[in-house]
Design an enzyme around this catalytic site. Structure first.
Site, PDB file in Angstrom:
ATOM      1  N   SER A 266       0.915  -0.914   0.457  1.00  0.00           N
ATOM      2  CA  SER A 266       0.266   0.485   0.070  1.00  0.00           C
ATOM      3  C   SER A 266       1.339   1.135   0.351  1.00  0.00           C
ATOM      4  O   SER A 266       1.898   1.396   0.298  1.00  0.00           O
ATOM      5  CB  SER A 266      -0.868  -0.074   1.071  1.00  0.00           C
ATOM      6  OG  SER A 266      -2.065  -1.054   0.886  1.00  0.00           O
TER       7      SER A 266
HETATM    8  N1  SAH Z   1      -0.790  -3.682   3.651  1.00  0.00           N
HETATM    9  C1  SAH Z   1      -0.534  -4.744   2.884  1.00  0.00           C
HETATM   10  C2  SAH Z   1      -1.308  -4.594   1.791  1.00  0.00           C
HETATM   11  C3  SAH Z   1      -0.892  -5.405   0.596  1.00  0.00           C
HETATM   12  S1  SAH Z   1      -2.275  -5.720  -0.718  1.00  0.00           S
HETATM   13  C4  SAH Z   1       1.134  -4.428   2.307  1.00  0.00           C
HETATM   14  O1  SAH Z   1       1.093  -2.880   2.767  1.00  0.00           O
HETATM   15  O2  SAH Z   1       1.934  -4.764   1.790  1.00  0.00           O
HETATM   16  C5  SAH Z   1      -3.761  -6.480   0.340  1.00  0.00           C
HETATM   17  C6  SAH Z   1      -3.539  -8.084   0.088  1.00  0.00           C
HETATM   18  O3  SAH Z   1      -5.091  -8.314   0.676  1.00  0.00           O
HETATM   19  C7  SAH Z   1      -3.025  -8.940  -1.224  1.00  0.00           C
HETATM   20  O4  SAH Z   1      -1.789  -9.477  -0.534  1.00  0.00           O
HETATM   21  C8  SAH Z   1      -3.966  -9.488  -1.012  1.00  0.00           C
HETATM   22  O5  SAH Z   1      -3.531 -11.164  -1.221  1.00  0.00           O
HETATM   23  C9  SAH Z   1      -4.893  -9.568   0.182  1.00  0.00           C
HETATM   24  N2  SAH Z   1      -5.957 -10.443   0.526  1.00  0.00           N
HETATM   25  C10 SAH Z   1      -7.218 -10.343  -0.588  1.00  0.00           C
HETATM   26  N3  SAH Z   1      -8.732 -10.997   0.251  1.00  0.00           N
HETATM   27  C11 SAH Z   1      -8.078 -11.285   1.384  1.00  0.00           C
HETATM   28  C12 SAH Z   1      -8.337 -12.683   2.003  1.00  0.00           C
HETATM   29  N4  SAH Z   1      -9.699 -13.042   1.734  1.00  0.00           N
HETATM   30  N5  SAH Z   1      -8.084 -12.693   3.068  1.00  0.00           N
HETATM   31  C13 SAH Z   1      -6.593 -11.989   3.390  1.00  0.00           C
HETATM   32  N6  SAH Z   1      -6.087 -11.474   2.824  1.00  0.00           N
HETATM   33  C14 SAH Z   1      -6.590 -11.002   1.599  1.00  0.00           C
END
Ligand code: SAH
Length: 214
Positions: free
Chosen positions: A52
């Site tokens: 993010s």
């Molecule tokens: N805070 C993280 C954001 C990653 S993007 C960072 O800064 O790196 C959002 C993430 O949510 C992705 O890695 C995706 O795989 C995950 N995601 C999507 N749906 C999900 C679910 N139902 N349970 C767990 N993770 C999920």
């Protein structure tokens, strides 16, 4: 990054600003992206997902008003950067990621930084994580079609839930607060663009991942 992207855009909580200074963001992005780690935009981290934008991490974290005593549920741990920031600001983080390779990489970086209060799991976080509920705060880093009931149920009295709600590409950031009488107040914090939440209470088919400790 902290001065130009956080302080000048209104992030004021000194504990949050200190956490942002302390956690080396470049360790959480693939080596090819490291040169851009402190720019204010999301970056690819593999599996079609992104780390993010730093300002959004700061805004969501500040909004939770953590004091150091809380248990926090984080859904969509991705690179683990947000988990690391939260780990500095609360007692314990339960972090859920549905892509095992991302969770494994996040675990490696968290271990390398000596962060021991993050419990990282591979599961469908749209169901929350009832085993360790209730949570003082819940942060969702993927866009949900609506507020998952399970997350509201797993929130402690006076607990805060921050999540993007809307479509698969564009959402509105919402802050829900559970009042002592069990009702919720809901504040709109503006437009955001997260990757979609995939799962039982998200977009797409329910996951059948089992639940794996990383
Ligand atoms: N805070 C993280 C954001 C990653 S993007 C960072 O800064 O790196 C959002 C993430 O949510 C992705 O890695 C995706 O795989 C995950 N995601 C999507 N749906 C999900 C679910 N139902 N349970 C767990 N993770 C999920």
């Amino acid at each position: 990054m902290v001065r130009e992207q956080m302080e000048e855009r209104g992030i004021r909580d000194s504990r949050v600003l200190e956490a942002l200074r302390r956690v080396p963001r470049h360790l959480f992005v693939p080596p090819a992206e490291a040169a851009e780690a402190y720019e204010d935009h999301p970056l690819p981290i593999g599996e079609g997902q992104t780390i993010s934008q730093p300002y959004i991490v700061a805004l969501m974290t500040e909004t939770l008003q953590l004091t150091g005593t809380e248990t926090v549920l984080e859904i969509g741990a991705g690179s683990g950067y947000q988990s690391a920031i939260l780990s500095v600001l609360c007692r314990r983080v339960i972090a859920i990621e549905r892509h095992a390779p991302l969770a494994a990489r996040a675990r490696t970086v968290l271990d390398r930084l000596g962060i021991e209060n993050v419990h990282l799991l591979v599961a469908d976080g749209s169901r929350g994580w009832p085993a360790e509920a209730p949570y003082d705060a819940i942060l969702v880093a993927a866009g949900a079609p609506s507020v998952p009931d399970a997350l509201k149920e797993q929130l402690a009295p006076s607990g805060r839930l921050i999540l993007p709600v809307g479509g698969e590409r564009m959402q509105t950031l919402h802050l829900l607060r559970r009042d002592l009488d069990g009702t919720f107040t809901n504040k709109n914090l503006g437009d955001v663009a997260f990757v979609p939440l995939i799962g039982a209470a998200g977009f797409g088919l329910p996951d059948d991942l089992g639940d794996i400790d990383i």
